[in-house]
Design an enzyme around this catalytic site. Structure first.
Site, short mmCIF file in Angstrom:
data_model
loop_
_atom_site.label_atom_id
_atom_site.label_comp_id
_atom_site.label_asym_id
_atom_site.label_seq_id
_atom_site.Cartn_x
_atom_site.Cartn_y
_atom_site.Cartn_z
N SER A 100 0.87 -1.18 0.00
CA SER A 100 0.00 0.00 0.00
C SER A 100 0.90 1.22 0.00
CB SER A 100 -0.86 -0.02 1.26
OG SER A 100 -1.47 1.24 1.45
N TYR A 111 -2.37 -0.66 10.37
CA TYR A 111 -2.46 -1.07 8.96
C TYR A 111 -1.19 -0.65 8.21
CZ TYR A 111 -4.13 -1.26 4.09
OH TYR A 111 -4.27 -1.51 2.75
P1 NDP Z 1 -11.61 -6.07 0.65
O1 NDP Z 1 -11.89 -5.73 2.07
O2 NDP Z 1 -12.59 -5.75 -0.40
O3 NDP Z 1 -11.26 -7.63 0.54
C1 NDP Z 1 -10.36 -8.18 1.45
C2 NDP Z 1 -10.39 -9.69 1.32
O4 NDP Z 1 -9.56 -10.23 2.34
C3 NDP Z 1 -11.78 -10.25 1.53
O5 NDP Z 1 -12.03 -11.28 0.60
C4 NDP Z 1 -11.72 -10.79 2.95
O6 NDP Z 1 -12.54 -11.90 3.18
C5 NDP Z 1 -10.28 -11.21 3.06
N1 NDP Z 1 -9.90 -11.28 4.45
C6 NDP Z 1 -9.95 -10.28 5.38
N2 NDP Z 1 -9.62 -10.77 6.58
C7 NDP Z 1 -9.37 -12.08 6.41
C8 NDP Z 1 -9.00 -13.13 7.30
N3 NDP Z 1 -8.89 -12.91 8.62
N4 NDP Z 1 -8.82 -14.37 6.81
C9 NDP Z 1 -8.99 -14.61 5.49
N5 NDP Z 1 -9.34 -13.67 4.61
C10 NDP Z 1 -9.54 -12.41 5.07
O7 NDP Z 1 -10.20 -5.39 0.34
P2 NDP Z 1 -9.49 -4.98 -1.03
O8 NDP Z 1 -9.86 -5.90 -2.10
O9 NDP Z 1 -9.63 -3.54 -1.18
O10 NDP Z 1 -7.96 -5.23 -0.61
C11 NDP Z 1 -7.17 -6.29 -1.09
C12 NDP Z 1 -5.73 -6.00 -0.70
O11 NDP Z 1 -5.31 -4.78 -1.31
C13 NDP Z 1 -5.53 -5.81 0.80
O12 NDP Z 1 -4.30 -6.40 1.18
C14 NDP Z 1 -5.47 -4.30 0.95
O13 NDP Z 1 -4.75 -3.93 2.09
C15 NDP Z 1 -4.79 -3.91 -0.33
N6 NDP Z 1 -4.98 -2.53 -0.75
C16 NDP Z 1 -6.23 -2.09 -1.17
C17 NDP Z 1 -6.39 -0.78 -1.61
C18 NDP Z 1 -7.73 -0.25 -2.06
O14 NDP Z 1 -7.82 0.94 -2.37
N7 NDP Z 1 -8.78 -1.05 -2.12
C19 NDP Z 1 -5.27 0.15 -1.66
C20 NDP Z 1 -4.02 -0.40 -1.20
C21 NDP Z 1 -3.91 -1.69 -0.77
P3 NDP Z 1 -14.08 -11.69 3.70
O15 NDP Z 1 -14.74 -10.90 2.60
O16 NDP Z 1 -14.55 -13.08 3.82
O17 NDP Z 1 -13.96 -10.94 4.98
#
Ligand code: NDP
Length: 248
Positions: A154, A167
């Site tokens: 990020s 985070y």
């Molecule tokens: P979302 O919150 O939309 O999706 C996150 C995913 O991670 C979900 O499928 C969720 O599962 C899963 N997850 C969360 N906690 C757990 C856990 N304890 N065990 C297993 N799975 C878990 O996030 P994004 O798609 O936006 O983010 C994806 C990645 O990109 C992350 O690492 C985020 O930090 C990074 N990122 C995103 C940005 C953005 O602007 N969106 C910018 C910079 C980085 P469930 O739905 O079942 O909870």
């Protein structure tokens, strides 16, 4: 990485690729995209019905049948990861790629208000879980001539920002994890890199910026050129890098 790389059809054929957080957001689109380019995808995530929906979508599109691994990175122990690696070895006999995508934002908070359980949960899901998963899967990846591991960073994992506390620290740690594994596995055929997605239209982004119009943001689909590039054989030789999926 070549900006807006276009992967050839079948770029990921015969590859087995594990995606964490495959049920929603960027991970869901990455899993669907990898399957579309021919990969057998292992869908790891917390909420089983989200994973089932992605599974159904991949099968309905006629792509290789995926596998589902419901696992909460918060509670998973070293043994869970070791057992999973043994199952992948037994079921598929190979592993070509891992996308560490699952992530937990927590709540943006003034530094003095960060509470320890929240801090620990975020470190567990964003750092310790991926570390244990990597430990368990690297022996499998190493068996291949070439394999790819991608971590998700990020902007706040490169430059700290007020209120992003645990985070942001977890994303600095992610960059470190990537660099250490990349250096240690240089010349093994396992390449390890980070993707910084940039502001992307997902529920995590909406939680961090509740006042923002999501329509102004790039979608996960817009980022897939880099997710495909780093997973395909076209990126052989690229390792230890942290790349941006959105041009600055
Ligand atoms: P979302 O919150 O939309 O999706 C996150 C995913 O991670 C979900 O499928 C969720 O599962 C899963 N997850 C969360 N906690 C757990 C856990 N304890 N065990 C297993 N799975 C878990 O996030 P994004 O798609 O936006 O983010 C994806 C990645 O990109 C992350 O690492 C985020 O930090 C990074 N990122 C995103 C940005 C953005 O602007 N969106 C910018 C910079 C980085 P469930 O739905 O079942 O909870």
């Amino acid at each position: 990485a070549p900006q807006n790389y276009t992967a050839p059809a079948g770029a990921l054929e015969n590859k087995v690729i594990l995606v964490t957080g495959a049920g929603d957001g960027i991970g869901k689109v990455a899993a669907l995209t990898y399957a579309k380019f021919g990969a057998t995808v292992i869908l790891l995530g917390k909420t089983t019905n989200k994973l089932t929906a992605v599974y159904d979508e991949i099968v309905a599109a006629g792509h290789p049948e995926p596998a589902i691994v419901p696992l909460d990175l918060k509670g998973a122990t070293k043994k869970h990861y070791q057992d999973m690696a043994a199952t992948i070895q037994a079921e598929f006999g190979r592993l070509d790629g891992v996308l560490h995508n699952a992530g937990l934002l927590g709540v943006l908070t003034p530094f003095e208000h960060i509470d320890l359980p929240t801090w620990q949960d975020i470190m567990q899901v964003n750092v310790t879980g991926p570390m244990l998963l990597s430990q368990a899967l690297l022996p499998l990846l190493k068996q291949n001539k070439n394999a790819a591991m991608i971590f998700t960073s990020s902007g706040v994992g490169r430059k700290g920002r007020a209120f992003w506390g645990p985070y942001a620290v977890s994303k600095f740690a992610t960059e470190g994890l990537m660099e250490i594994i990349a250096d240690e596995y240089d010349n093994t055929g396992v390449r390890v890199n980070c993707i910084n997605p940039g502001a992307t239209r997902t529920s995590m982004r909406a939680k961090a910026y509740p006042g923002e119009d999501p329509q102004t943001l790039k979608t996960p689909a817009d980022l897939m050129w880099l997710y495909l590039y780093l997973m395909s054989d076209d990126s052989i030789g690229i390792t230890g890098q942290s790349l941006d999926a959105q041009a600055k």
